[in-house]
Design a protein around this motif. Structure first.
Motif, short mmCIF file in Angstrom:
data_model
loop_
_atom_site.label_atom_id
_atom_site.label_comp_id
_atom_site.label_asym_id
_atom_site.label_seq_id
_atom_site.Cartn_x
_atom_site.Cartn_y
_atom_site.Cartn_z
N ILE A 152 45.10 37.00 40.27
CA ILE A 152 43.93 37.87 40.15
C ILE A 152 44.34 39.26 39.64
CG2 ILE A 152 42.26 39.19 41.55
CD1 ILE A 152 41.89 36.67 43.24
N LEU A 153 45.55 39.68 39.94
CA LEU A 153 46.01 41.03 39.61
C LEU A 153 45.91 41.39 38.12
CD1 LEU A 153 49.10 41.40 41.98
CD2 LEU A 153 46.83 42.44 42.22
N PRO A 154 46.23 40.48 37.18
CA PRO A 154 46.11 40.85 35.76
C PRO A 154 44.71 41.26 35.33
CG PRO A 154 47.47 38.89 35.99
CD PRO A 154 46.89 39.17 37.34
N ILE A 155 43.69 40.82 36.08
CA ILE A 155 42.32 41.24 35.75
C ILE A 155 42.22 42.76 35.82
CG2 ILE A 155 39.89 41.12 36.47
CD1 ILE A 155 40.48 38.32 37.59
N ALA A 156 42.84 43.33 36.85
CA ALA A 156 42.82 44.80 37.00
C ALA A 156 43.90 45.48 36.19
CB ALA A 156 42.96 45.16 38.47
N LEU A 157 45.08 44.86 36.13
CA LEU A 157 46.22 45.52 35.49
C LEU A 157 46.16 45.50 33.97
CD1 LEU A 157 49.09 44.17 37.79
CD2 LEU A 157 48.04 46.44 37.84
N PHE A 158 45.69 44.38 33.41
CA PHE A 158 45.71 44.22 31.95
C PHE A 158 44.35 43.91 31.35
CE2 PHE A 158 49.72 42.38 33.73
CZ PHE A 158 50.54 43.45 33.42
N GLY A 159 43.30 43.96 32.17
CA GLY A 159 41.96 43.60 31.70
C GLY A 159 41.50 44.40 30.50
N GLN A 160 41.67 45.70 30.55
CA GLN A 160 41.24 46.58 29.45
C GLN A 160 41.95 46.22 28.15
OE1 GLN A 160 38.90 48.81 30.06
NE2 GLN A 160 38.85 50.09 28.23
N TRP A 161 43.26 46.08 28.23
CA TRP A 161 44.05 45.76 27.04
C TRP A 161 43.69 44.39 26.49
CZ3 TRP A 161 47.84 41.86 26.53
CH2 TRP A 161 48.53 41.88 25.32
N LEU A 162 43.51 43.41 27.37
CA LEU A 162 43.16 42.06 26.92
C LEU A 162 41.78 42.04 26.27
CD1 LEU A 162 44.48 40.01 29.98
CD2 LEU A 162 45.32 39.86 27.63
N PRO A 165 43.22 32.07 37.69
CA PRO A 165 42.92 32.35 39.09
C PRO A 165 41.80 31.49 39.67
CG PRO A 165 42.23 34.18 37.67
CD PRO A 165 43.07 33.28 36.85
N THR A 166 40.81 31.15 38.83
CA THR A 166 39.71 30.33 39.34
C THR A 166 40.14 28.89 39.56
OG1 THR A 166 38.21 31.74 38.05
CG2 THR A 166 37.28 29.75 38.98
N VAL A 167 41.03 28.37 38.72
CA VAL A 167 41.59 27.04 38.94
C VAL A 167 42.29 26.99 40.30
CG1 VAL A 167 43.38 25.40 38.22
CG2 VAL A 167 41.83 26.34 36.53
N ILE A 168 43.12 28.00 40.56
CA ILE A 168 43.87 28.03 41.82
C ILE A 168 42.93 28.18 43.02
CG2 ILE A 168 45.62 29.28 43.15
CD1 ILE A 168 46.92 30.00 40.45
N LEU A 169 41.92 29.03 42.90
CA LEU A 169 40.94 29.17 43.98
C LEU A 169 40.16 27.88 44.20
CD1 LEU A 169 39.63 32.78 43.22
CD2 LEU A 169 40.79 32.05 45.32
N PHE A 187 40.28 42.13 46.75
CA PHE A 187 40.21 40.67 46.82
C PHE A 187 41.61 40.07 46.85
CE2 PHE A 187 35.80 40.46 44.60
CZ PHE A 187 35.17 40.67 45.82
N SER A 188 42.47 40.57 45.98
CA SER A 188 43.84 40.08 45.92
C SER A 188 44.57 40.31 47.24
CB SER A 188 44.59 40.77 44.77
OG SER A 188 45.94 40.37 44.73
#
Length: 203
Positions: A78-88, A114-118, A175-176
């Motif tokens: 889930i962390l990349p959503i916050a860490l790299f979301g803007q760049w992606l 993350p949704t697959v794992i959840l 959430f993470s």
């Protein structure tokens, strides 16, 4: 009871993240119906694959330790959503002109793993709770009821309150953190139960 709590929390987080997806994509792709169509499609596909993988994994000596590890992996992905979301989002936006396909690709990049794992958590929860085939239907029904209740509450709380009170990245980190804490708790409980089983043999 603990597993029901974890199932409730995973349902809460899944819908919370899905709702945040609309806000994350909006600055780049807008908020029209096809944006939400992309997000919902990715979440449905991811969850279906997660259910399949979770069910398969649960047939191999299911334990609270592995269950906890799934929570930890979910927390990490889930962390990349916050860490790299803007760049992606910027990268996909510049690469794909059509907002329909751009939003679909962006949703896949951010939310698929993350949704697959959840999604793996629900069938694995059923496997941990079911002790005999006679009670499997009742337990599965109760578990999916609690998980869906968590999803409903996650939808309301995230859209009515969290999104107004906190920055999106703060919510994602929260959430993470919650998922990671629950995963660690599951692993600790598993270790404690193992120690309790070993103690009588040394007496």
């Amino acid at each position: 009871m603990f597993i029901y709590l974890l199932a409730f929390t995973s349902g809460f987080c899944i819908m919370g993240i899905e709702l945040l997806g609309g806000r994350i994509l909006a600055p780049f792709f807008g908020s029209s119906v096809h944006i939400w169509g992309s997000i919902i499609t990715v979440f449905m596909l991811s969850l279906s694959l997660g259910y399949l993988l979770g069910g398969k994994l649960s047939t191999r000596s299911a334990s609270l330790a592995i269950y906890g590890l799934i929570f930890l992996f979910a927390a990490i992905t889930i962390l990349p959503i916050a860490l790299f979301g803007q760049w992606l989002m910027e990268t996909v936006f510049l690469a794909i002109e059509d907002s329909r396909y751009g939003s679909l690709v962006a949703s896949m990049v951010l939310f698929f793993i993350p949704t697959v794992i959840l999604g793996m958590l629900s069938p694995y929860s059923v496997r941990l709770l079911v002790k005999s085939s006679h009670e499997s239907g009742q337990i599965a029904g109760k578990l999916y009821f609690i998980s869906t209740l968590g999803s409903a509450l996650g939808t309301i709380v995230t859209s009515f309150y969290l999104i107004l009170w906190f920055d999106i990245n703060v919510i994602v980190f929260s959430f993470s953190g919650v998922l990671a804490c629950l995963g660690i708790c599951a692993i600790v409980i598993h270790k404690s139960l193992q120690l309790e089983r070993l103690e009588p043999s040394h007496v």
